[in-house]
Motif scaffolding. Structure first.
Motif, short mmCIF file in Angstrom:
data_model
loop_
_atom_site.label_atom_id
_atom_site.label_comp_id
_atom_site.label_asym_id
_atom_site.label_seq_id
_atom_site.Cartn_x
_atom_site.Cartn_y
_atom_site.Cartn_z
N PHE A 7 0.84 -1.20 0.00
CA PHE A 7 0.00 0.00 0.00
C PHE A 7 0.87 1.25 0.00
O PHE A 7 1.67 1.46 0.92
CB PHE A 7 -0.92 -0.02 1.22
N PHE A 8 0.69 2.10 -1.02
CA PHE A 8 1.49 3.31 -1.17
C PHE A 8 0.58 4.53 -1.39
O PHE A 8 0.30 4.90 -2.52
CB PHE A 8 2.45 3.15 -2.37
N PRO A 9 0.10 5.15 -0.31
CA PRO A 9 -0.81 6.30 -0.46
C PRO A 9 -0.05 7.57 -0.86
O PRO A 9 0.98 7.89 -0.26
CB PRO A 9 -1.42 6.45 0.94
N PHE A 10 -0.58 8.26 -1.86
CA PHE A 10 0.07 9.50 -2.31
C PHE A 10 -0.57 10.76 -1.70
O PHE A 10 -0.14 11.86 -2.00
CB PHE A 10 0.03 9.59 -3.84
N GLY A 11 -1.61 10.59 -0.90
CA GLY A 11 -2.26 11.74 -0.28
C GLY A 11 -1.39 12.38 0.80
O GLY A 11 -0.47 11.75 1.33
N GLU A 12 -1.71 13.61 1.15
CA GLU A 12 -0.97 14.34 2.18
C GLU A 12 -1.27 13.73 3.54
O GLU A 12 -2.44 13.64 3.93
CB GLU A 12 -1.37 15.82 2.22
N PRO A 13 -0.26 13.32 4.32
CA PRO A 13 -0.51 12.86 5.69
C PRO A 13 -1.07 14.00 6.53
O PRO A 13 -0.75 15.16 6.30
CB PRO A 13 0.88 12.45 6.20
N PHE A 56 8.65 7.98 -0.45
CA PHE A 56 7.97 7.30 0.65
C PHE A 56 8.94 7.12 1.81
O PHE A 56 10.08 6.69 1.59
CB PHE A 56 7.43 5.93 0.20
N ASN A 57 8.47 7.43 3.02
CA ASN A 57 9.31 7.19 4.19
C ASN A 57 9.08 5.75 4.67
O ASN A 57 8.29 4.99 4.06
CB ASN A 57 9.04 8.22 5.29
N GLU A 58 9.71 5.41 5.79
CA GLU A 58 9.61 4.03 6.25
C GLU A 58 8.19 3.66 6.73
O GLU A 58 7.84 2.49 6.79
CB GLU A 58 10.61 3.79 7.39
N ASP A 59 7.38 4.67 7.01
CA ASP A 59 5.98 4.42 7.40
C ASP A 59 5.04 4.40 6.19
O ASP A 59 3.82 4.38 6.36
CB ASP A 59 5.52 5.49 8.40
N ARG A 60 5.62 4.47 5.01
CA ARG A 60 4.84 4.46 3.77
C ARG A 60 3.95 5.70 3.62
O ARG A 60 2.83 5.61 3.13
CB ARG A 60 3.99 3.19 3.65
N PHE A 61 4.44 6.85 4.08
CA PHE A 61 3.78 8.11 3.78
C PHE A 61 4.60 8.81 2.70
O PHE A 61 5.83 8.85 2.79
CB PHE A 61 3.68 9.01 5.01
N PHE A 62 3.92 9.37 1.72
CA PHE A 62 4.62 10.08 0.65
C PHE A 62 4.91 11.49 1.15
O PHE A 62 3.99 12.28 1.38
CB PHE A 62 3.76 10.13 -0.62
#
Lengths: 408, 296
Positions: free
Chosen positions: A160-166, A369-375
């Motif tokens: 899972f690779f979400p591209f939305g803003e965290p 992507f960081n290690e938490d899978r946030f873009f």
């Protein structure tokens, strides 16, 4: 045969009480039909090296506006990728389906995309619950999946690779500024679904760290048209400023009614209800207000200029371009690049390449992507000006403090 | 004190809007037996008329909305409903459901899904017993209630109203007496539809106008009609007051989501307990004693 008025009306009353059941039955039938026949586009049996993407775009239902923007950004990316030679030497194929923002349909359609259409990647859907539903199906089938809408998805996965803003990237630059400008008493007003609740949970964490107090936290069901009771509660709570997570037509109604009640003049007002998506309905009511985000069509770089020109020309679009469109565009370009890097359409290979990949000179500048899978990208504080110009007045580095959940 | 005044003003303004919705729906349902599930979409049409004709001054725009509502009502009644009355409520209900889809998707095709807004002609607030309240909200509530009163007056105190009620009671007899039943039925539906369009037009400066905007108003209007006595326009208006009062009080003192749950639960209980509607007349526990018949 003669009938009296009262008798006819009495039969009508019985009829009216049966109405809801009938409507429910007909709606269910229609929904099942939509599930069965919703696919458009694509259709060829792809060979091993044809990259095939399933796009879940809820262009009917409650999130039409966001879905339409996402689909437009996605389609522009596919057009650009194919115009530049495709992926692994072949044009990208797309199968588009509509889950109507319904998690049950999302699950069925994700399963169908994987087992019947044999897609290599799934992209899209909008709400948090449908995103979680698709992520679960994709994870178990080891097919990579990306969403593009802002906010924490609330799920983690290797595929899972979400591209939305965290959430934190929307809050960390914003909250200290609002406290400095207006004060420490804050009202939180949102719609009642997963995103606003997660967004406010993260906001509370940051606000408490900053010594602020939440004096009101209110969630209204989607489709709320009359905001007067909420406005009365805001006035009674007397906050220094209001942080909003009200979306869609509700955002327009809330901001309009808050303006009529004098709230926009008497206290600070910011949050997701001010994003570019809602500018056309609010226009000068928003001028002078600020918010923090990742994207504006005013960002000054070559990739963004190319995207903005293409978007405006393709869709005859003059309003501010929503960030979900840019996320979908940039996301799909990055995915195509990852497949090229992997040299394969295998899910595990794509996931590995995406996790290690990095965007340089994209519409947001850089991102990865960081290690938490946030873009993660830079964010900016935007001031809303005449004509819907979201002008960046201050930039912030990628910052993940306060993000939940952590997936590493 | 401020809280009570604010609450009273909020109930009043919501009642004005719901009463206008309920009287339109009650007219169509009570007089024609048609369950108008497109009522919310007619509200949406009114709001979009105000948005689309933004260059026209506000009052002429309202009149145009009234005209468009009447024309739309005539077209729907003549083209869709006129041949379906004899096939029962299900046929007319499904037909109106189709109309609602056509109106919603038509608006989507023309205006798109981006929320639009309408500028209120009056931006000022008014001070009432120490509470500052948007003047426009109060004015549209007064206008809406005046229109509702006019509809009641025409229906129950004029010859035209008598003609309408006579036609509804017995079309054959009305026809024999020289009343054109088709014209009356078409006119009644057109007025009911126009009232919904007008409600949307008046309310439009408070809304985010989208093709879906009408959906939020169907349930309150239905419950208002259900809470009234069968076929009674005053009953529907009383029902609108009950819905507005409960909705505002619950939303003021409970959180929004819980308020919605409690509101509809209470309304369902009310409808279940009083299936013939809430009646302000004294309940008769024993049959009245009939006067002794005197033999001729």
């Amino acid at each position: 045969m003669e009938t009296t008025h009262a008798a006819r009306a009495g039969r009508g009353m019985t009829a009216l009480r049966r109405t809801s059941g009938i409507i429910a039955a007909v709606t269910l039938t229609t929904s099942l039909a939509a599930c069965a026949g919703g696919a458009i586009g694509g259709g060829t049996e792809g060979g091993d090296d044809v990259f095939k993407v399933g796009l879940i775009s809820p262009v009917t239902g409650p999130v039409v506006q966001e879905a339409t923007a996402m689909q437009r950004g996605f389609e522009l990316a596919i057009e650009k990728i194919n115009a530049e030679g495709g992926v692994l030497g072949q044009p990208v194929e797309v199968v588009t389906v509509d889950d109507q923002a319904d998690a049950a349909k999302s699950t069925q359609l994700a399963q169908r995309l994987i087992s019947q259409d044999q897609v290599d990647y799934i992209f899209g859907t909008i709400p948090g619950d449908t995103t979680a539903a698709v992520a679960q199906v994709a994870e178990s089938a080891k097919v990579p999946f990306s969403s593009a809408i802002l906010g924490n998805a609330g799920v983690c996965g290797q595929y899972f690779f979400p591209f939305g803003e965290p959430n934190a990237s929307l809050l960390n630059g914003l909250l200290p500024q609002m406290i400095a400008d207006h004060g420490t008493k804050v009202a939180l007003v949102g719609n009642d679904y997963a995103f606003p609740r997660g967004y406010f949970a993260d906001a509370r964490t940051v606000l408490e760290e900053l010594g602020a107090t939440v004096v009101l936290e209110e969630y209204s069901p989607m489709g709320t048209a009359d905001w007067q009771p909420v406005i009365s509660k805001i006035k009674a709570a007397a906050p220094d400023w209001v942080l909003t997570a009200v979306v869609g037509a509700d955002a327009t109604a809330l901001v309009t009614q808050a303006d009529q009640a004098g709230i926009l003049d008497s206290m600070g007002f910011t949050g997701v209800s001010l994003i570019a998506d809602f500018y056309p309905g609010l226009t000068d009511r928003m001028h002078g207000l600020t918010l923090v985000g990742r994207y504006s069509d005013q960002l000054d770089n070559e990739a963004n200029k190319e995207f903005v020109d293409a978007f405006r020309e393709a869709y005859d679009f003059s309003d501010p371009i929503p960030s979900v469109a840019a996320n979908a565009y940039e996301g799909m370009l990055m995915i195509a690049d990852a497949v090229e890097q992997a040299g394969s359409t295998e899910g595990a290979d794509i996931a590995k390449a995406l996790g290690e990949g990095e965007v340089e000179n994209g519409v947001f500048g850089g991102g990865s992507f960081n290690e938490d899978r946030f873009f993660m990208t830079e964010t900016a504080r935007f001031e809303i000006r005449e004509g819907g110009a979201y002008v960046p007045v201050e930039t912030f580095p990628a910052d993940i403090e306060g993000i939940t959940p952590r997936c590493a | 004190m401020d809280a009570v005044v604010t609450l009273a003003l909020s109930v009043f303004t919501l009642f004005g809007f719901y009463a206008l919705l309920a009287v339109g729906m009650g007219l169509i349902f009570g007089q024609l037996g048609v369950v108008n599930v497109a009522h919310g979409e007619l509200v949406m049409v009114g709001a979009f008329v105000m948005f689309a004709l933004a260059d026209v001054p506000f009052l002429p725009r309202l009149l145009l909305a009234v005209l468009i509502g009447l024309v739309l009502g005539v077209v729907i009644e003549r083209l869709v409903l006129s041949n379906l009355y004899e096939r029962g409520f299900l046929a007319t209900l499904l037909a109106m459901w189709g109309v609602s889809i056509v109106l919603r998707e038509g608006a989507n095709a023309i205006f798109g899904s981006t929320p639009a807004s309408v500028r209120a002609p009056i931006q000022e607030n008014i001070e009432i017993l120490g509470v500052s309240y948007p003047l426009y909200r109060l004015i549209i509530a007064v206008v809406a209630l005046a229109i509702v009163a006019a509809v009641l007056l025409v229906t129950y105190r004029t010859k035209l109203g008598l003609v309408v009620r006579a036609t509804v009671d017995n079309r054959d007899m009305a026809s024999v007496l020289g009343i054109p039943p088709r014209l009356v039925v078409t006119g009644t539906f057109a007025v009911g539809a126009m009232l919904a369009v007008l409600a949307g037009a008046l309310q439009s400066p408070l809304l985010g106008v989208t093709p879906m905007v009408g959906a939020a108003f169907l349930a309150p209007a239905f419950f208002a009609v259900l809470l009234g006595r069968a076929g009674s326009l005053p009953g529907a208006i009383f029902g609108a007051f009950v819905v507005a009062l409960l909705s505002t009080v619950l939303r003021t003192y409970l959180n929004e989501t819980l308020a919605q749950v409690v509101l509809f639960a209470l309304l369902i209980v009310l409808v279940a307990v009083r299936p013939n509607g809430i009646d302000w007349r004294k309940v008769q526990w024993k049959p009245r004693t009939q006067p002794a018949q005197v033999a001729a």
